[in-house]
Design a protein around this motif. Structure first.
Motif, PDB file in Angstrom:
ATOM      1  N   THR A 132     -55.422  27.346   4.061  1.00 37.72           N
ATOM      2  CA  THR A 132     -54.604  26.142   4.218  1.00 37.72           C
ATOM      3  C   THR A 132     -54.019  25.705   2.878  1.00 37.72           C
ATOM      4  O   THR A 132     -52.935  25.136   2.837  1.00 37.72           O
ATOM      5  CB  THR A 132     -55.416  24.989   4.836  1.00 37.72           C
ATOM      6  OG1 THR A 132     -56.540  24.695   4.004  1.00 37.72           O
ATOM      7  CG2 THR A 132     -55.901  25.344   6.223  1.00 37.72           C
ATOM      8  N   ALA A 133     -54.745  25.992   1.789  1.00 36.72           N
ATOM      9  CA  ALA A 133     -54.201  25.683   0.463  1.00 36.72           C
ATOM     10  C   ALA A 133     -52.960  26.528   0.188  1.00 36.72           C
ATOM     11  O   ALA A 133     -51.968  26.044  -0.377  1.00 36.72           O
ATOM     12  CB  ALA A 133     -55.260  25.932  -0.606  1.00 36.72           C
ATOM     13  N   LEU A 134     -53.020  27.793   0.598  1.00 34.35           N
ATOM     14  CA  LEU A 134     -51.874  28.682   0.407  1.00 34.35           C
ATOM     15  C   LEU A 134     -50.690  28.213   1.254  1.00 34.35           C
ATOM     16  O   LEU A 134     -49.549  28.182   0.781  1.00 34.35           O
ATOM     17  CB  LEU A 134     -52.262  30.109   0.776  1.00 34.35           C
ATOM     18  CG  LEU A 134     -51.206  31.207   0.543  1.00 34.35           C
ATOM     19  CD1 LEU A 134     -50.781  31.238  -0.916  1.00 34.35           C
ATOM     20  CD2 LEU A 134     -51.756  32.567   0.962  1.00 34.35           C
ATOM     21  N   VAL A 135     -50.971  27.819   2.497  1.00 32.84           N
ATOM     22  CA  VAL A 135     -49.909  27.311   3.374  1.00 32.84           C
ATOM     23  C   VAL A 135     -49.328  26.021   2.797  1.00 32.84           C
ATOM     24  O   VAL A 135     -48.115  25.820   2.789  1.00 32.84           O
ATOM     25  CB  VAL A 135     -50.448  27.066   4.803  1.00 32.84           C
ATOM     26  CG1 VAL A 135     -49.441  26.285   5.637  1.00 32.84           C
ATOM     27  CG2 VAL A 135     -50.768  28.391   5.478  1.00 32.84           C
ATOM     28  N   ILE A 142     -41.124  24.662  -0.066  1.00 33.88           N
ATOM     29  CA  ILE A 142     -39.991  24.394   0.824  1.00 33.88           C
ATOM     30  C   ILE A 142     -39.464  22.982   0.588  1.00 33.88           C
ATOM     31  O   ILE A 142     -38.255  22.764   0.484  1.00 33.88           O
ATOM     32  CB  ILE A 142     -40.396  24.573   2.304  1.00 33.88           C
ATOM     33  CG1 ILE A 142     -40.649  26.052   2.611  1.00 33.88           C
ATOM     34  CG2 ILE A 142     -39.314  24.027   3.242  1.00 33.88           C
ATOM     35  CD1 ILE A 142     -41.137  26.308   4.023  1.00 33.88           C
ATOM     36  N   LYS A 143     -40.379  22.023   0.484  1.00 36.62           N
ATOM     37  CA  LYS A 143     -39.983  20.622   0.342  1.00 36.62           C
ATOM     38  C   LYS A 143     -39.406  20.311  -1.024  1.00 36.62           C
ATOM     39  O   LYS A 143     -38.488  19.498  -1.143  1.00 36.62           O
ATOM     40  CB  LYS A 143     -41.199  19.716   0.587  1.00 36.62           C
ATOM     41  CG  LYS A 143     -41.672  19.666   2.031  1.00 36.62           C
ATOM     42  CD  LYS A 143     -43.014  18.950   2.145  1.00 36.62           C
ATOM     43  CE  LYS A 143     -42.966  17.542   1.610  1.00 36.62           C
ATOM     44  NZ  LYS A 143     -44.286  16.873   1.725  1.00 36.62           N
ATOM     45  N   ARG A 144     -39.963  20.934  -2.070  1.00 34.91           N
ATOM     46  CA  ARG A 144     -39.606  20.519  -3.440  1.00 34.91           C
ATOM     47  C   ARG A 144     -38.808  21.555  -4.236  1.00 34.91           C
ATOM     48  O   ARG A 144     -38.116  21.200  -5.182  1.00 34.91           O
ATOM     49  CB  ARG A 144     -40.898  20.204  -4.211  1.00 34.91           C
ATOM     50  CG  ARG A 144     -41.626  18.977  -3.702  1.00 34.91           C
ATOM     51  CD  ARG A 144     -40.923  17.709  -4.185  1.00 34.91           C
ATOM     52  NE  ARG A 144     -41.557  16.523  -3.642  1.00 34.91           N
ATOM     53  CZ  ARG A 144     -41.132  15.855  -2.584  1.00 34.91           C
ATOM     54  NH1 ARG A 144     -40.051  16.263  -1.947  1.00 34.91           N
ATOM     55  NH2 ARG A 144     -41.758  14.780  -2.149  1.00 34.91           N
ATOM     56  N   GLU A 153     -43.258  36.747   3.551  1.00 35.65           N
ATOM     57  CA  GLU A 153     -42.578  37.116   2.304  1.00 35.65           C
ATOM     58  C   GLU A 153     -43.195  36.372   1.127  1.00 35.65           C
ATOM     59  O   GLU A 153     -43.409  36.931   0.044  1.00 35.65           O
ATOM     60  CB  GLU A 153     -41.094  36.782   2.404  1.00 35.65           C
ATOM     61  CG  GLU A 153     -40.363  37.528   3.503  1.00 35.65           C
ATOM     62  CD  GLU A 153     -38.969  36.984   3.745  1.00 35.65           C
ATOM     63  OE1 GLU A 153     -38.052  37.794   3.966  1.00 35.65           O
ATOM     64  OE2 GLU A 153     -38.799  35.753   3.719  1.00 35.65           O
ATOM     65  N   PHE A 154     -43.499  35.089   1.339  1.00 34.81           N
ATOM     66  CA  PHE A 154     -44.056  34.248   0.279  1.00 34.81           C
ATOM     67  C   PHE A 154     -45.432  34.741  -0.160  1.00 34.81           C
ATOM     68  O   PHE A 154     -45.773  34.711  -1.343  1.00 34.81           O
ATOM     69  CB  PHE A 154     -44.147  32.799   0.779  1.00 34.81           C
ATOM     70  CG  PHE A 154     -44.750  31.832  -0.200  1.00 34.81           C
ATOM     71  CD1 PHE A 154     -43.994  31.298  -1.231  1.00 34.81           C
ATOM     72  CD2 PHE A 154     -46.083  31.445  -0.090  1.00 34.81           C
ATOM     73  CE1 PHE A 154     -44.547  30.396  -2.131  1.00 34.81           C
ATOM     74  CE2 PHE A 154     -46.647  30.552  -0.981  1.00 34.81           C
ATOM     75  CZ  PHE A 154     -45.872  30.028  -2.002  1.00 34.81           C
ATOM     76  N   SER A 155     -46.236  35.207   0.805  1.00 35.79           N
ATOM     77  CA  SER A 155     -47.616  35.607   0.513  1.00 35.79           C
ATOM     78  C   SER A 155     -47.770  37.094   0.223  1.00 35.79           C
ATOM     79  O   SER A 155     -48.885  37.563  -0.021  1.00 35.79           O
ATOM     80  CB  SER A 155     -48.522  35.236   1.689  1.00 35.79           C
ATOM     81  OG  SER A 155     -48.101  35.880   2.873  1.00 35.79           O
TER      82      SER A 155
END
Length: 344
Positions: A132-135, A142-144, A153-155
């Motif tokens: 959940t920390a990774l998510v 995405i937000k910032r 792709e991100f992970s």
């Protein structure tokens, strides 16, 4: 003995919510013997917005000089100012900032030592289960940061060697080597879900503050996460490089409309990635719960493949999209009205 609680806010562990509640309820907390020091740097929190806490300056003073946000050159003056504030209050002291968790462990040790003659220093942390920390890190990007990648792709380049802060037992064990006259308080953030007063209640329990539930401020919803549908929307919108305010509006409206929940886990990490992450951190978590959290290991569970949501497969319901954009347009209209009144 006076307690000096330094809240080192780990990412996405309710830090902003705690800071808002302490800032807005400062007078009431004083009545119960806890002084959330009025350092004058958390005005946004007093108005219910996201800030970096009343310890913003102090935390930056103890960041390495090479860090772009460092105030290391002002460390002596800022430390002395904080010492005077601690000395001048008869209450236990609470200082909070996410920047404390961003500094090095030797410097955290130096920080603790600088106040050890004034009372019992406690370094307080919440942690999140690593998947959940990774998510949460992904959602924050995405937000910032205008992230446009999908979770897989991100992970894809996840490297445990680059995630030292997620190695909780190792992190706190090394920190303990650098502090002689201070305590480490650490609990899993997820316990806040079952606490009657939410994350603030969990924090107060951790520091040993006995304050009646009816005397606590309302649990604040700040820095929330979007729903899967809105995450997909923001990925598409980010391709057009919007301002950060746009994502804040979408998330706030999402919670107000009941489309997201403050504690709802966003199961958007591919199951094979989640399983790999859990395996990598299994022994670390076992030791963390024994040595520091001192409670049941709530991270020792299986990956639930059935709840996985592939953001690529998320479709846009017309009614929800109309609701989202109607809310955004309404918020922008109000901002424009305020701007016009200022000009006039």
């Amino acid at each position: 003995m006076k307690k000096i609680i330094i809240h080192c806010g780990m990412p996405k562990t309710g830090t902003s919510a705690i800071q808002v509640q302490f800032a807005q309820g400062r007078k009431n907390f004083l009545k119960h013997g806890y002084d959330y020091l009025n350092t004058g740097v958390d005005k946004k929190a007093e108005k219910g917005g996201i800030s970096s806490g009343n310890g913003f300056e102090l935390a930056r003073a103890y960041m390495p000089q090479s860090h772009p946000s460092s105030l290391a050159k002002q460390r002596k003056n800022i430390t002395e100012k904080t010492r005077r504030a601690i000395h001048n209050t008869d209450c236990h002291v609470i200082i909070s900032s996410e920047f404390f968790s961003a500094t090095t462990r030797p410097l955290l040790g130096e920080l603790a030592a600088s106040f050890s003659d004034l009372g019992e220093v406690n370094l307080a942390f919440f942690v999140r289960e690593q998947t959940t920390a990774l998510v949460s890190s992904y959602i924050q990007q995405i937000k910032r940061r205008g992230e446009t990648k999908f979770p897989d792709e991100f992970s894809s380049d996840f490297d445990i060697q680059k995630q030292s802060m997620l190695l909780y037992n190792s992190y706190f064990t090394e920190l303990s080597f650098h502090i002689d006259n201070a305590n480490i308080l650490a609990k899993p953030y997820e316990l806040a879900k079952s606490n009657p007063a939410g994350v603030l209640g969990l924090f107060l329990d951790m520091i040993g503050a006995k304050i009646p539930l009816e005397d606590l401020p309302v649990d604040k919803r700040v820095n929330l996460s979007p729903s899967p549908q809105e995450l997909r929307l923001l990925i598409e919108v980010n391709k057009h490089e919007p301002s950060k305010y746009f994502s804040d509006m979408v998330v706030e409206l999402s919670y107000a409309a009941g489309r997201s929940n403050i504690y709802a886990p966003q199961v958007i990490l591919p199951p094979e990635v989640a399983k790999k992450v859990k395996t990598l951190f299994h022994k670390e978590n076992e030791d963390f719960f024994i040595n520091f959290a001192k409670c049941n290991n709530i991270y020792d569970n299986e990956v639930d493949n059935s709840s996985y949501i592939n953001l690529r497969d998320v479709t846009f319901d017309a009614t929800v999209m109309v609701d989202v954009f109607a809310g955004v347009l309404s918020r922008l209209d109000k901002r424009l009205e305020k701007l016009e009144q200022t000009i006039i």
